[in-house]
Scaffold this active site. Structure first.
Site, PDB file in Angstrom:
ATOM      1  N   ARG A  21       6.726 -28.072 -55.996  1.00 10.81           N
ATOM      2  CA  ARG A  21       7.518 -28.642 -54.895  1.00 10.81           C
ATOM      3  C   ARG A  21       9.007 -28.393 -55.135  1.00 10.81           C
ATOM      4  O   ARG A  21       9.754 -28.049 -54.211  1.00 10.81           O
ATOM      5  CB  ARG A  21       7.228 -30.149 -54.740  1.00 10.81           C
ATOM      6  CG  ARG A  21       5.904 -30.425 -54.024  1.00 10.81           C
ATOM      7  CD  ARG A  21       5.721 -31.914 -53.740  1.00 10.81           C
ATOM      8  NE  ARG A  21       5.401 -32.702 -54.922  1.00 10.81           N
ATOM      9  CZ  ARG A  21       4.158 -32.946 -55.352  1.00 10.81           C
ATOM     10  NH1 ARG A  21       3.108 -32.500 -54.682  1.00 10.81           N
ATOM     11  NH2 ARG A  21       3.943 -33.668 -56.439  1.00 10.81           N
TER      12      ARG A  21
ATOM     13  N   PHE B 212      -1.869 -27.798 -45.088  1.00 14.76           N
ATOM     14  CA  PHE B 212      -2.599 -28.676 -46.015  1.00 14.76           C
ATOM     15  C   PHE B 212      -1.598 -29.675 -46.607  1.00 14.76           C
ATOM     16  O   PHE B 212      -1.444 -29.784 -47.823  1.00 14.76           O
ATOM     17  CB  PHE B 212      -3.284 -27.877 -47.126  1.00 14.76           C
ATOM     18  CG  PHE B 212      -4.165 -26.756 -46.630  1.00 14.76           C
ATOM     19  CD1 PHE B 212      -5.462 -27.006 -46.198  1.00 14.76           C
ATOM     20  CD2 PHE B 212      -3.694 -25.452 -46.583  1.00 14.76           C
ATOM     21  CE1 PHE B 212      -6.269 -25.966 -45.738  1.00 14.76           C
ATOM     22  CE2 PHE B 212      -4.488 -24.407 -46.132  1.00 14.76           C
ATOM     23  CZ  PHE B 212      -5.794 -24.659 -45.713  1.00 14.76           C
TER      24      PHE B 212
ATOM     25  N   ASP C 204      -2.533 -30.941 -41.295  1.00 15.44           N
ATOM     26  CA  ASP C 204      -3.619 -31.386 -42.171  1.00 15.44           C
ATOM     27  C   ASP C 204      -4.783 -31.847 -41.292  1.00 15.44           C
ATOM     28  O   ASP C 204      -4.573 -32.302 -40.162  1.00 15.44           O
ATOM     29  CB  ASP C 204      -3.162 -32.539 -43.086  1.00 15.44           C
ATOM     30  CG  ASP C 204      -4.041 -32.672 -44.323  1.00 15.44           C
ATOM     31  OD1 ASP C 204      -3.610 -32.233 -45.416  1.00 15.44           O
ATOM     32  OD2 ASP C 204      -5.166 -33.209 -44.206  1.00 15.44           O
TER      33      ASP C 204
ATOM     34  N   ASP D   1      -1.274 -24.845 -49.400  1.00 10.21           N
ATOM     35  CA  ASP D   1      -1.774 -25.548 -50.594  1.00 10.21           C
ATOM     36  C   ASP D   1      -3.148 -26.144 -50.293  1.00 10.21           C
ATOM     37  O   ASP D   1      -3.299 -27.359 -50.193  1.00 10.21           O
ATOM     38  CB  ASP D   1      -0.781 -26.651 -50.996  1.00 10.21           C
ATOM     39  CG  ASP D   1      -1.173 -27.318 -52.306  1.00 10.21           C
ATOM     40  OD1 ASP D   1      -1.894 -26.698 -53.100  1.00 10.21           O
ATOM     41  OD2 ASP D   1      -0.744 -28.471 -52.527  1.00 10.21           O
TER      42      ASP D   1
ATOM     43  N   CYS E 246      -6.091 -23.996 -56.350  1.00  4.58           N
ATOM     44  CA  CYS E 246      -6.431 -24.947 -57.419  1.00  4.58           C
ATOM     45  C   CYS E 246      -7.893 -24.779 -57.839  1.00  4.58           C
ATOM     46  O   CYS E 246      -8.472 -25.666 -58.457  1.00  4.58           O
ATOM     47  CB  CYS E 246      -6.142 -26.384 -56.997  1.00  4.58           C
ATOM     48  SG  CYS E 246      -7.065 -26.902 -55.551  1.00  4.58           S
TER      49      CYS E 246
HETATM   50  N1  SAH Z   1       0.258 -30.074 -50.649  1.00  6.92           N
HETATM   51  C1  SAH Z   1      -0.202 -31.422 -50.873  1.00  6.92           C
HETATM   52  C2  SAH Z   1      -1.623 -31.486 -51.387  1.00  6.92           C
HETATM   53  C3  SAH Z   1      -2.672 -30.775 -50.544  1.00  6.92           C
HETATM   54  S1  SAH Z   1      -4.291 -31.295 -50.853  1.00  6.92           S
HETATM   55  C4  SAH Z   1       0.790 -32.148 -51.771  1.00  6.92           C
HETATM   56  O1  SAH Z   1       1.680 -31.509 -52.361  1.00  6.92           O
HETATM   57  O2  SAH Z   1       0.688 -33.366 -51.891  1.00  6.92           O
HETATM   58  C5  SAH Z   1      -5.244 -30.494 -49.644  1.00  6.92           C
HETATM   59  C6  SAH Z   1      -5.166 -31.097 -48.259  1.00  6.92           C
HETATM   60  O3  SAH Z   1      -5.869 -30.216 -47.380  1.00  6.92           O
HETATM   61  C7  SAH Z   1      -5.822 -32.460 -48.048  1.00  6.92           C
HETATM   62  O4  SAH Z   1      -4.865 -33.354 -47.534  1.00  6.92           O
HETATM   63  C8  SAH Z   1      -6.955 -32.234 -47.036  1.00  6.92           C
HETATM   64  O5  SAH Z   1      -7.046 -33.293 -46.075  1.00  6.92           O
HETATM   65  C9  SAH Z   1      -6.503 -30.978 -46.359  1.00  6.92           C
HETATM   66  N2  SAH Z   1      -7.528 -30.103 -45.795  1.00  6.92           N
HETATM   67  C10 SAH Z   1      -8.689 -29.692 -46.349  1.00  6.92           C
HETATM   68  N3  SAH Z   1      -9.284 -28.767 -45.578  1.00  6.92           N
HETATM   69  C11 SAH Z   1      -8.476 -28.577 -44.495  1.00  6.92           C
HETATM   70  C12 SAH Z   1      -8.531 -27.735 -43.356  1.00  6.92           C
HETATM   71  N4  SAH Z   1      -9.530 -26.873 -43.178  1.00  6.92           N
HETATM   72  N5  SAH Z   1      -7.517 -27.799 -42.464  1.00  6.92           N
HETATM   73  C13 SAH Z   1      -6.492 -28.655 -42.655  1.00  6.92           C
HETATM   74  N6  SAH Z   1      -6.380 -29.461 -43.724  1.00  6.92           N
HETATM   75  C14 SAH Z   1      -7.351 -29.424 -44.638  1.00  6.92           C
END
Ligand code: SAH
Length: 396
Positions: A212, A228, A250, A300, A340
């Site tokens: 970040r 995401f 998201d 992400d 990840c």
């Molecule tokens: N970047 C964030 C963490 C991301 S975790 C941070 O720094 O805090 C991954 C996220 O992707 C989750 O919130 C989950 O709800 C979302 N997610 C999973 N599959 C998805 C999809 N197909 N489309 C949109 N969001 C998705």
């Protein structure tokens, strides 16, 4: 004494301090150990290699607690491992830039299956294995003893891995007072509200802290697409560093609701922020069809590959979103892209991104590589510990 004997020629990894012993390496087990109980590990010649926790239902039958061939690890030993792990994070308290970080990172801190995260005095644990569960009481009191301002120890052992260990999910207060409904933590100039009871992992993606910060360097004046987004992480940090606008995407309405509240904690951020509840795969296509473009895009996603067998599907997923995002970037724009999935190596992730760039007919420079922060260390003898990798790319 409970004892496990390895098959001939199957001691190489243990000798080299890899903490996992798979079922196929085990010749025999003596003494009928209970789940999580400590067994003495010997090679086929009867030489002692160390001690580990017995997981009868998992393919990983033993996780090593000690490679010392001396005495059996006892409660004092486990307590000392927790104390040493917490002490390795001392600089976080001294530095004070953040009050949310990992205290114990499982195998890489010598405590297989044990995760403990710190959120402004609230400690949240995840005990993923039979051995971790066996030592729960010792671990909890050690955290209370060694964490300087420990207000509570809260259990978030609702992880899938427990099923493989024959363990039920378990959540709730283990010690101290109930944590607040939302814990406010700070990360550099930004505050985040964390739901330690229901949030992902233990509540927040602590492992992306360094990323970040790295991405924020490209934020000034940028129109940012934060895919995401979860509770806003990358996008809110970008806002703090002068982004012109941020669109969070998201699939989870709950995550976005908290992203809004986190945005409200920041001055000047609300008016620049948009929240889109959608599937990223679809939303990127929609933006493509609308001809929308951005200066900075963050990808992400959650873990696409759980195991090596899911790798091909995962690779297709990563390539798809990266290709789409690359096409939405303005010239000179920056893509911060992450994986990840432990099964996706750094080399493979590079290849996937290179193929996506080729298909997008765009060229990119690697500005930086990121990985999980230093509070999520990786011990050299356990490369599996490195799961999070990222590329910061500039369109040229
Ligand atoms: N970047 C964030 C963490 C991301 S975790 C941070 O720094 O805090 C991954 C996220 O992707 C989750 O919130 C989950 O709800 C979302 N997610 C999973 N599959 C998805 C999809 N197909 N489309 C949109 N969001 C998705």
């Amino acid at each position: 004494m409970k004892k496990l004997t390895l098959n001939p020629k199957r001691d190489y990894t243990v000798v080299h301090h890899h903490p996992w012993i798979f079922s196929g390496a085990v010749r025999s087990v003596d003494g009928n150990p209970a789940p999580g109980e400590t067994v003495c590990v010997e090679n086929s010649r009867g030489e002692r290699l160390g001690w580990g926790s017995w997981s009868p239902t998992s393919q990983i039958r033993v996780r090593m607690l000690s490679f010392d061939d001396g005495r059996e690890p006892d409660a004092d030993y486990v307590e000392s491992l927790v104390g040493a792990s917490v002490a390795r994070r001392a600089s976080f308290w001294v530095d004070g830039a953040t009050n949310a970080f990992r205290l114990v990172n499982a195998e890489s801190d010598g405590l297989p299956g044990v995760v403990a995260d710190y959120y402004a005095g609230n400690v949240v644990v995840q005990l993923a294995t039979a051995g971790a569960e066996y030592w729960k009481g010792v671990i909890v009191s050690a955290l209370q003893k060694y964490v300087p301002d420990c207000k509570c120890v809260y259990n978030r052992s609702d992880v899938d891995a427990r099923a493989r260990e024959g363990l039920e999910p378990a959540t709730g207060l283990l010690a101290g007072e109930e944590p607040p409904e939302l814990v406010e933590v700070k990360e550099g100039p930004v505050s985040f509200l964390v739901d330690v009871r229901k949030g992902h992992k233990t509540g927040f993606y602590l492992d992306q802290r360094d990323a970040r910060a790295a991405v924020a360097a490209y934020a000034p004046t940028a129109e940012v697409l934060n895919c995401f987004s979860y509770t806003g992480g990358f996008g809110i940090m970008a806002c703090a560093y002068g982004a012109a606008s941020v669109t969070h995407v998201d699939a989870s309405g709950d995550a976005l609701a908290l992203a809004r509240r986190n945005t409200d904690l920041m001055h000047f951020c609300g008016a620049k922020s948009e929240f889109v509840e959608a599937d990223v795969f679809k939303q990127l296509r929609l933006y493509r069809d609308q001809g929308k473009t951005f200066d900075l895009i963050v990808l992400d996603p959650p873990k696409f590959a759980d195991t090596k067998s899911g790798l091909m599907r995962a690779a297709r997923g990563y390539k798809d979103i990266n290709l789409l995002a690359m096409k939405l970037l303005r010239p000179g724009g920056v893509l911060a892209t992450f994986s990840c999935s432990g099964a996706v190596t750094i080399d493979l992730f590079d290849k996937i991104c290179a193929e996506a760039a080729f298909d997008a007919k765009r060229d990119f420079q690697v500005l930086a590589r990121t990985r999980q922060g230093a509070d999520h260390p990786v011990v050299l003898s356990f490369p599996e510990g490195l799961y999070l990798k990222g590329l910061i790319l500039r369109r040229v």
